[in-house]
Design a protein around this motif. Structure first.
Motif, mmCIF file in Angstrom:
data_model
loop_
_atom_site.group_PDB
_atom_site.id
_atom_site.type_symbol
_atom_site.label_atom_id
_atom_site.label_comp_id
_atom_site.label_asym_id
_atom_site.label_seq_id
_atom_site.Cartn_x
_atom_site.Cartn_y
_atom_site.Cartn_z
ATOM 1 N N UNK A 134 0.527 -0.910 -0.161
ATOM 2 C CA UNK A 134 -0.444 -0.080 0.216
ATOM 3 C C UNK A 134 1.315 1.693 0.007
ATOM 4 N N UNK A 135 1.589 1.421 0.694
ATOM 5 C CA UNK A 135 2.847 2.418 0.305
ATOM 6 C C UNK A 135 3.467 2.816 -0.769
ATOM 7 N N UNK A 136 3.880 1.802 -1.209
ATOM 8 C CA UNK A 136 4.544 1.735 -2.667
ATOM 9 C C UNK A 136 3.295 2.315 -3.468
ATOM 10 N N UNK A 137 1.757 1.421 -3.792
ATOM 11 C CA UNK A 137 0.833 2.046 -3.935
ATOM 12 C C UNK A 137 0.923 3.262 -4.375
ATOM 13 N N UNK A 138 1.382 4.660 -2.849
ATOM 14 C CA UNK A 138 0.172 5.697 -2.589
ATOM 15 C C UNK A 138 1.818 5.736 -3.732
ATOM 16 N N UNK A 139 2.955 5.767 -3.157
ATOM 17 C CA UNK A 139 4.231 6.886 -4.168
ATOM 18 C C UNK A 139 3.997 6.338 -5.002
ATOM 19 N N UNK A 140 3.409 6.080 -5.817
ATOM 20 C CA UNK A 140 3.319 5.185 -7.547
ATOM 21 C C UNK A 140 2.264 6.661 -7.780
#
Length: 234
Positions: A134-140
């Motif tokens: 989820x954190x990497x998804x938000x960053x993307x």
């Protein structure tokens, strides 16, 4: 051609009179209320951009860029207007803000015409397919929104410091009009930038960006997106 930059304050009592508008969704409400400021040309082509902000005491607050001076249509509507002819010099630093509807065109199926997709949702779909956290998804998603801005900044006459850009207030709007349900998203950008081309920036500030690839200020211009504002930094 003259332009006007206005601050519009509408007391809640005036907006409440438009009961059919209030139930259609905030974006459609804002769209209709802005049109009411131009009663002399109800069938004219839209020649204004606006942005809704958070007003005090339950009031509605808007910033409006228009080719015609707006007119208050109710005693509870306050219009503060001034002529607007932006002039900035190359090399100046400014603080900028923009609410935009960033989209990307992708073909639905092979051989078919491209369709517009929400930039952030497209990035989220790709991130999910890769199994990102989820954190990497938000960053993307934030990165995709920022990339949309950076790719257009030069056409607006700006060199943006991407490390100083804030991307927030992502919101998905739902509109109900004439039995139809429409959706679009918006995101707010603000940060620091250097003026690279004063003429290009003046056109962008008047809602007239250069006719070159990746120069548009986005879509949903009639629903509160696409108004670029800048303020000189000391």
């Amino acid at each position: 051609m003259s332009h006007y930059l206005s601050r519009i304050t509408i007391q809640a009592s005036a907006a409440a009179c438009e009961s059919d508008v209030m139930i259609a969704g905030n974006a459609y409400r804002d769209h209709r209320l802005m049109w009411k400021l131009f009663p002399d040309a109800p069938d004219a082509k839209r020649d204004f951009l606006f942005r809704a902000e958070q007003g005090a005491n339950g009031h509605l607050l808007y910033y409006l860029l228009s080719e015609r001076p707006p007119q208050a249509w109710h005693p509870a509507v306050r219009v503060e207007s001034k002529p607007y002819q932006p002039r900035l010099e190359s090399g100046e630093w400014v603080h900028f803000s923009l609410r935009a509807n960033p989209v990307v065109a992708k073909p639905k199926d092979k051989g078919q015409r491209s369709q517009r997709h929400d930039v952030l949702m497209a990035a989220k779909t790709e991130a999910k397919a890769k199994g990102l956290s989820p954190e990497a998804m938000q960053t993307a998603m934030t990165g995709a929104a920022l990339d949309w801005l950076i790719r257009r900044a030069a056409a607006w006459g700006l060199t943006i410091d991407e490390d100083e850009v804030q991307v927030d207030a992502y919101f998905q709007h739902v509109l109900h009009s004439k039995g139809r349900r429409m959706r679009f998203s918006s995101v707010d950008y603000q940060g620091m930038a250097r003026v690279a081309d004063g003429d290009k920036l003046a056109r962008a500030l008047l809602g007239q960006p250069a006719a070159e690839p990746h120069s548009s200020l986005g879509h949903a211009l009639g629903f509160g997106c696409g108004l670029l504002l800048v303020k000189r930094l000391p």
